[in-house]
Scaffold this motif. Structure first.
Motif, PDB file in Angstrom:
ATOM      1  N   ARG A 110       0.821  -1.222   0.000  1.00  0.00           N
ATOM      2  CA  ARG A 110       0.000   0.000   0.000  1.00  0.00           C
ATOM      3  C   ARG A 110       0.846   1.259   0.000  1.00  0.00           C
ATOM      4  O   ARG A 110       0.379   2.329  -0.404  1.00  0.00           O
ATOM      5  CB  ARG A 110      -0.917   0.017   1.228  1.00  0.00           C
ATOM      6  CG  ARG A 110      -1.995  -1.041   1.243  1.00  0.00           C
ATOM      7  CD  ARG A 110      -2.757  -0.970   2.548  1.00  0.00           C
ATOM      8  NE  ARG A 110      -1.884  -1.183   3.706  1.00  0.00           N
ATOM      9  CZ  ARG A 110      -2.235  -0.883   4.954  1.00  0.00           C
ATOM     10  NH1 ARG A 110      -3.408  -0.315   5.210  1.00  0.00           N
ATOM     11  NH2 ARG A 110      -1.392  -1.121   5.953  1.00  0.00           N
ATOM     12  N   PHE A 111       2.106   1.127   0.488  1.00  0.00           N
ATOM     13  CA  PHE A 111       2.959   2.302   0.627  1.00  0.00           C
ATOM     14  C   PHE A 111       4.131   2.285  -0.353  1.00  0.00           C
ATOM     15  O   PHE A 111       5.145   2.934  -0.132  1.00  0.00           O
ATOM     16  CB  PHE A 111       3.483   2.397   2.062  1.00  0.00           C
ATOM     17  CG  PHE A 111       2.393   2.343   3.093  1.00  0.00           C
ATOM     18  CD1 PHE A 111       1.423   3.328   3.135  1.00  0.00           C
ATOM     19  CD2 PHE A 111       2.317   1.277   3.984  1.00  0.00           C
ATOM     20  CE1 PHE A 111       0.398   3.275   4.071  1.00  0.00           C
ATOM     21  CE2 PHE A 111       1.292   1.220   4.923  1.00  0.00           C
ATOM     22  CZ  PHE A 111       0.323   2.215   4.967  1.00  0.00           C
ATOM     23  N   GLY A 112       3.969   1.545  -1.444  1.00  0.00           N
ATOM     24  CA  GLY A 112       4.996   1.536  -2.474  1.00  0.00           C
ATOM     25  C   GLY A 112       5.172   2.922  -3.077  1.00  0.00           C
ATOM     26  O   GLY A 112       4.194   3.591  -3.434  1.00  0.00           O
ATOM     27  N   SER A 113       6.418   3.359  -3.188  1.00  0.00           N
ATOM     28  CA  SER A 113       6.670   4.716  -3.675  1.00  0.00           C
ATOM     29  C   SER A 113       6.374   4.834  -5.168  1.00  0.00           C
ATOM     30  O   SER A 113       6.893   4.050  -5.973  1.00  0.00           O
ATOM     31  CB  SER A 113       8.134   5.101  -3.428  1.00  0.00           C
ATOM     32  OG  SER A 113       8.426   6.328  -4.077  1.00  0.00           O
ATOM     33  N   PRO A 114       5.572   5.819  -5.573  1.00  0.00           N
ATOM     34  CA  PRO A 114       5.300   6.034  -6.997  1.00  0.00           C
ATOM     35  C   PRO A 114       6.454   6.716  -7.718  1.00  0.00           C
ATOM     36  O   PRO A 114       6.376   6.956  -8.922  1.00  0.00           O
ATOM     37  CB  PRO A 114       4.053   6.922  -6.982  1.00  0.00           C
ATOM     38  CG  PRO A 114       4.174   7.701  -5.712  1.00  0.00           C
ATOM     39  CD  PRO A 114       4.808   6.765  -4.726  1.00  0.00           C
ATOM     40  N   ARG A 115       7.519   7.033  -6.966  1.00  0.00           N
ATOM     41  CA  ARG A 115       8.686   7.685  -7.568  1.00  0.00           C
ATOM     42  C   ARG A 115       9.902   6.751  -7.622  1.00  0.00           C
ATOM     43  O   ARG A 115      10.991   7.176  -8.007  1.00  0.00           O
ATOM     44  CB  ARG A 115       9.044   8.963  -6.796  1.00  0.00           C
ATOM     45  CG  ARG A 115       7.891   9.952  -6.744  1.00  0.00           C
ATOM     46  CD  ARG A 115       8.246  11.227  -6.014  1.00  0.00           C
ATOM     47  NE  ARG A 115       7.074  12.073  -5.828  1.00  0.00           N
ATOM     48  CZ  ARG A 115       6.593  12.893  -6.745  1.00  0.00           C
ATOM     49  NH1 ARG A 115       7.202  12.996  -7.910  1.00  0.00           N
ATOM     50  NH2 ARG A 115       5.517  13.618  -6.514  1.00  0.00           N
ATOM     51  N   ALA A 116       9.710   5.499  -7.256  1.00  0.00           N
ATOM     52  CA  ALA A 116      10.810   4.547  -7.254  1.00  0.00           C
ATOM     53  C   ALA A 116      11.248   4.221  -8.676  1.00  0.00           C
ATOM     54  O   ALA A 116      10.515   4.454  -9.642  1.00  0.00           O
ATOM     55  CB  ALA A 116      10.391   3.263  -6.538  1.00  0.00           C
ATOM     56  N   VAL A 117      12.453   3.688  -8.811  1.00  0.00           N
ATOM     57  CA  VAL A 117      12.931   3.269 -10.130  1.00  0.00           C
ATOM     58  C   VAL A 117      12.028   2.167 -10.678  1.00  0.00           C
ATOM     59  O   VAL A 117      11.581   2.218 -11.825  1.00  0.00           O
ATOM     60  CB  VAL A 117      14.386   2.775 -10.052  1.00  0.00           C
ATOM     61  CG1 VAL A 117      14.836   2.228 -11.399  1.00  0.00           C
ATOM     62  CG2 VAL A 117      15.302   3.904  -9.612  1.00  0.00           C
ATOM     63  N   GLN A 118      11.747   1.162  -9.837  1.00  0.00           N
ATOM     64  CA  GLN A 118      10.787   0.136 -10.219  1.00  0.00           C
ATOM     65  C   GLN A 118       9.418   0.494  -9.653  1.00  0.00           C
ATOM     66  O   GLN A 118       9.295   0.808  -8.467  1.00  0.00           O
ATOM     67  CB  GLN A 118      11.193  -1.234  -9.666  1.00  0.00           C
ATOM     68  CG  GLN A 118      12.251  -1.961 -10.448  1.00  0.00           C
ATOM     69  CD  GLN A 118      12.415  -3.395  -9.949  1.00  0.00           C
ATOM     70  OE1 GLN A 118      11.464  -4.160  -9.941  1.00  0.00           O
ATOM     71  NE2 GLN A 118      13.628  -3.730  -9.549  1.00  0.00           N
ATOM     72  N   LEU A 119       8.406   0.441 -10.500  1.00  0.00           N
ATOM     73  CA  LEU A 119       7.034   0.674 -10.068  1.00  0.00           C
ATOM     74  C   LEU A 119       6.304  -0.661 -10.067  1.00  0.00           C
ATOM     75  O   LEU A 119       6.240  -1.345 -11.085  1.00  0.00           O
ATOM     76  CB  LEU A 119       6.330   1.660 -11.012  1.00  0.00           C
ATOM     77  CG  LEU A 119       6.968   3.044 -11.143  1.00  0.00           C
ATOM     78  CD1 LEU A 119       6.175   3.896 -12.118  1.00  0.00           C
ATOM     79  CD2 LEU A 119       7.061   3.738  -9.776  1.00  0.00           C
ATOM     80  N   ARG A 120       5.750  -1.026  -8.927  1.00  0.00           N
ATOM     81  CA  ARG A 120       5.074  -2.316  -8.789  1.00  0.00           C
ATOM     82  C   ARG A 120       3.576  -2.137  -8.994  1.00  0.00           C
ATOM     83  O   ARG A 120       2.908  -1.410  -8.263  1.00  0.00           O
ATOM     84  CB  ARG A 120       5.342  -2.898  -7.400  1.00  0.00           C
ATOM     85  CG  ARG A 120       4.615  -4.190  -7.122  1.00  0.00           C
ATOM     86  CD  ARG A 120       5.055  -4.811  -5.808  1.00  0.00           C
ATOM     87  NE  ARG A 120       4.959  -3.899  -4.678  1.00  0.00           N
ATOM     88  CZ  ARG A 120       5.339  -4.211  -3.442  1.00  0.00           C
ATOM     89  NH1 ARG A 120       5.877  -5.398  -3.201  1.00  0.00           N
ATOM     90  NH2 ARG A 120       5.218  -3.344  -2.461  1.00  0.00           N
ATOM     91  N   LEU A 121       3.037  -2.813 -10.016  1.00  0.00           N
ATOM     92  CA  LEU A 121       1.603  -2.775 -10.242  1.00  0.00           C
ATOM     93  C   LEU A 121       0.905  -3.645  -9.202  1.00  0.00           C
ATOM     94  O   LEU A 121       1.355  -4.759  -8.912  1.00  0.00           O
ATOM     95  CB  LEU A 121       1.270  -3.269 -11.643  1.00  0.00           C
ATOM     96  CG  LEU A 121       1.663  -2.319 -12.786  1.00  0.00           C
ATOM     97  CD1 LEU A 121       1.201  -2.882 -14.123  1.00  0.00           C
ATOM     98  CD2 LEU A 121       1.076  -0.941 -12.583  1.00  0.00           C
ATOM     99  N   PRO A 122      -0.205  -3.157  -8.649  1.00  0.00           N
ATOM    100  CA  PRO A 122      -0.845  -3.898  -7.558  1.00  0.00           C
ATOM    101  C   PRO A 122      -1.525  -5.184  -8.000  1.00  0.00           C
ATOM    102  O   PRO A 122      -1.728  -6.090  -7.198  1.00  0.00           O
ATOM    103  CB  PRO A 122      -1.873  -2.891  -7.018  1.00  0.00           C
ATOM    104  CG  PRO A 122      -2.160  -1.983  -8.177  1.00  0.00           C
ATOM    105  CD  PRO A 122      -0.873  -1.878  -8.937  1.00  0.00           C
ATOM    106  N   GLY A 123      -1.894  -5.300  -9.274  1.00  0.00           N
ATOM    107  CA  GLY A 123      -2.612  -6.496  -9.711  1.00  0.00           C
ATOM    108  C   GLY A 123      -4.079  -6.418  -9.329  1.00  0.00           C
ATOM    109  O   GLY A 123      -4.501  -5.564  -8.540  1.00  0.00           O
ATOM    110  N   PHE A 124      -4.878  -7.322  -9.859  1.00  0.00           N
ATOM    111  CA  PHE A 124      -6.318  -7.306  -9.631  1.00  0.00           C
ATOM    112  C   PHE A 124      -6.735  -8.369  -8.635  1.00  0.00           C
ATOM    113  O   PHE A 124      -6.150  -9.454  -8.554  1.00  0.00           O
ATOM    114  CB  PHE A 124      -7.062  -7.538 -10.950  1.00  0.00           C
ATOM    115  CG  PHE A 124      -7.157  -6.315 -11.814  1.00  0.00           C
ATOM    116  CD1 PHE A 124      -8.247  -5.474 -11.726  1.00  0.00           C
ATOM    117  CD2 PHE A 124      -6.147  -6.002 -12.708  1.00  0.00           C
ATOM    118  CE1 PHE A 124      -8.342  -4.333 -12.517  1.00  0.00           C
ATOM    119  CE2 PHE A 124      -6.221  -4.870 -13.501  1.00  0.00           C
ATOM    120  CZ  PHE A 124      -7.320  -4.034 -13.405  1.00  0.00           C
TER     121      PHE A 124
END
Length: 447
Positions: free
Chosen positions: A324-338
């Motif tokens: 929930r707190f994954g940074s949207p500015r990180a080098v890798q962006l993790r998609l949350p999935g459905f």
């Protein structure tokens, strides 16, 4: 009495909605209108807008998009592409593959880039339109300076050539053939030699087998190679910027295919990606926003990024924190999935888009209500072994083609009474087919 014509839903044009619905009916990701039914991407919006603003100011940006198969990586990339075009950027989406577009051959990547180059006003293969716009912009700049009479074509041509060389000074240091081909193209257009002009555009786009006579007339030779490809990209960014497109969003999709190539090819490909990132960090590509997409296995496994330590260091991102707190500015962006909840939300958004194309919109929400959309999401997920993360494509195809189309067309069609979900192997992709096989025998009838 004839049915009423399709109408526009609030804020949705019929034409735009129809493009989206047609693509979903085919089981493909729409080329535009993705913001109409994006789910779970709002968390990234502000950070990506900052990146786009940086690129538009002459900076550069990079992200590695991370997600399992079916998590929406291609959707994300095209959603970002729409936002980029609204800022005036050009866009190109290139699928990496072992045979057609190997990453270790940057000349091939560049060729695919130009073949798929689009802007907000020009569809794919926009290279010639961009170059024509650039020469027009140079002429306007020369004339605005007031030092050349517009009726003196020879003087105007010389002044434009001088300005061309000035703009491409940095590129010419490493790739002089790029500016030579541009001059040759302009000369061919002025002479009315359409065949030579087309040949030189093809050469500038990295195409092979260009007529030797056209290249000789422009003072260039051979074909584009791996080492010149980055110089051509630098030149293209200069041309884009000068004709009103402040940058380029380049998406390298499905880089996880590198895991399946022979070891030596894989290492060359990973090194090419590292080289590209190093050049971006060094400021060689002002106006470039590079996005690569891949699976977690590609980023974390020994057959992927981890095989090349310098690249792994550049892409390292901490994913131990709550998602929930994954940074949207990180080098890798993790998609949350459905999951089932977000699938239902996706269905409701698509239903709203469909209503803008429907002849009988009042029936759509009545017959395919929220509860039914959730039931259908659960049934489709059940056919895929409970893996909601890979269900969106199949779910939306079934929703549009099997349910909403029938509700709109037949006044007495009730999906609960008249529709039973069936899934054939032929309509599944490889990942979906594997998941369906693991599901075993499942009762597919909806309640």
């Amino acid at each position: 009495m004839n049915p009423s014509p399709p109408h526009d839903g609030p804020g949705i044009s019929t034409a735009r909605a129809r493009d989206v619905v047609d693509a979903l009916r085919r089981g493909t990701v729409p080329q535009q209108g993705l913001g109409l039914f994006a789910v779970g991407l709002d968390r990234f919006a502000d950070a990506l807008e900052d990146d786009l603003a940086t690129v538009a100011r002459g900076g550069s940006a990079f992200h590695a998009l991370r997600g399992e198969y079916g998590s929406g990586k291609t959707f994300f990339a095209r959603w970002l592409a729409e936002r980029a075009k609204r800022r005036g950027l050009a866009v190109s989406e290139v699928q990496i593959s072992e045979t057609e577009t190997p990453l270790h051959r940057l000349e091939t990547v560049y060729r695919r880039l130009t073949e798929r180059l689009t802007t907000s006003t020009h569809p794919a293969s926009a290279l010639r339109a961009v170059i024509d716009s650039w020469f027009y912009a140079l002429e306007e700049e020369v004339l605005a300076a007031g030092e050349v009479d517009e009726d003196d074509e020879a003087a105007l041509g010389r002044a434009v050539d001088e300005l061309l060389e000035l703009r491409l000074t940095e590129v010419a240091r490493t790739t002089p053939a790029f500016s030579a081909a541009l001059r040759g193209y302009r000369s061919a257009v002025a002479a009315g030699d359409g065949a030579r002009a087309e040949a030189l555009i093809a050469w500038l786009g990295g195409q092979k087998s260009v007529a030797a006579g056209a290249k000789r007339a422009a003072g260039v030779r051979g074909d584009l190679d791996h080492f010149a490809a980055l110089g051509f990209l630098q030149g293209l960014l200069t041309v884009l910027r000068d004709c009103g497109h402040p940058g380029l969003l380049l998406v390298l999709d499905e880089v996880e295919t590198l895991q399946r190539v022979p070891g030596d090819v894989r290492e060359k490909s990973l090194n090419a990606l590292r080289q590209l990132l190093d050049e971006i960090d060094a400021g060689r590509f002002p106006g470039l926003f590079l996005v690569v997409t891949g699976t977690p296995a590609f980023y974390d496994g020994q057959q992927g990024v981890q095989r090349l330590a310098p690249l792994a260091q550049r892409l390292a991102t901490d994913f131990t924190t709550d998602a929930r707190f994954g940074s949207p500015r990180a080098v890798q962006l993790r998609l949350p999935g459905f999951d089932l909840v977000s699938l239902g939300e996706l269905g409701r958004k698509v239903r709203r888009v469909y209503e803008a194309t429907a002849r009988n919109p009042e029936r759509i929400t009545e017959r395919a209500d929220d509860a039914y959309l959730d039931e259908l999401a659960g049934a489709v997920t059940g056919t895929l072994g409970g893996k909601a993360g890979i269900a969106p494509r199949l779910y939306l195809r079934k929703l549009v083609a099997d349910v909403l189309d029938r509700v709109d067309s037949f006044g007495d069609f009730d999906p609960r009474a008249h529709y039973t979900l069936t899934v054939r192997a032929a309509e599944l992709d490889e990942v979906e087919r594997s998941a369906a096989a693991s599901a075993g025998d499942v009762d597919l009838e909806l309640p």
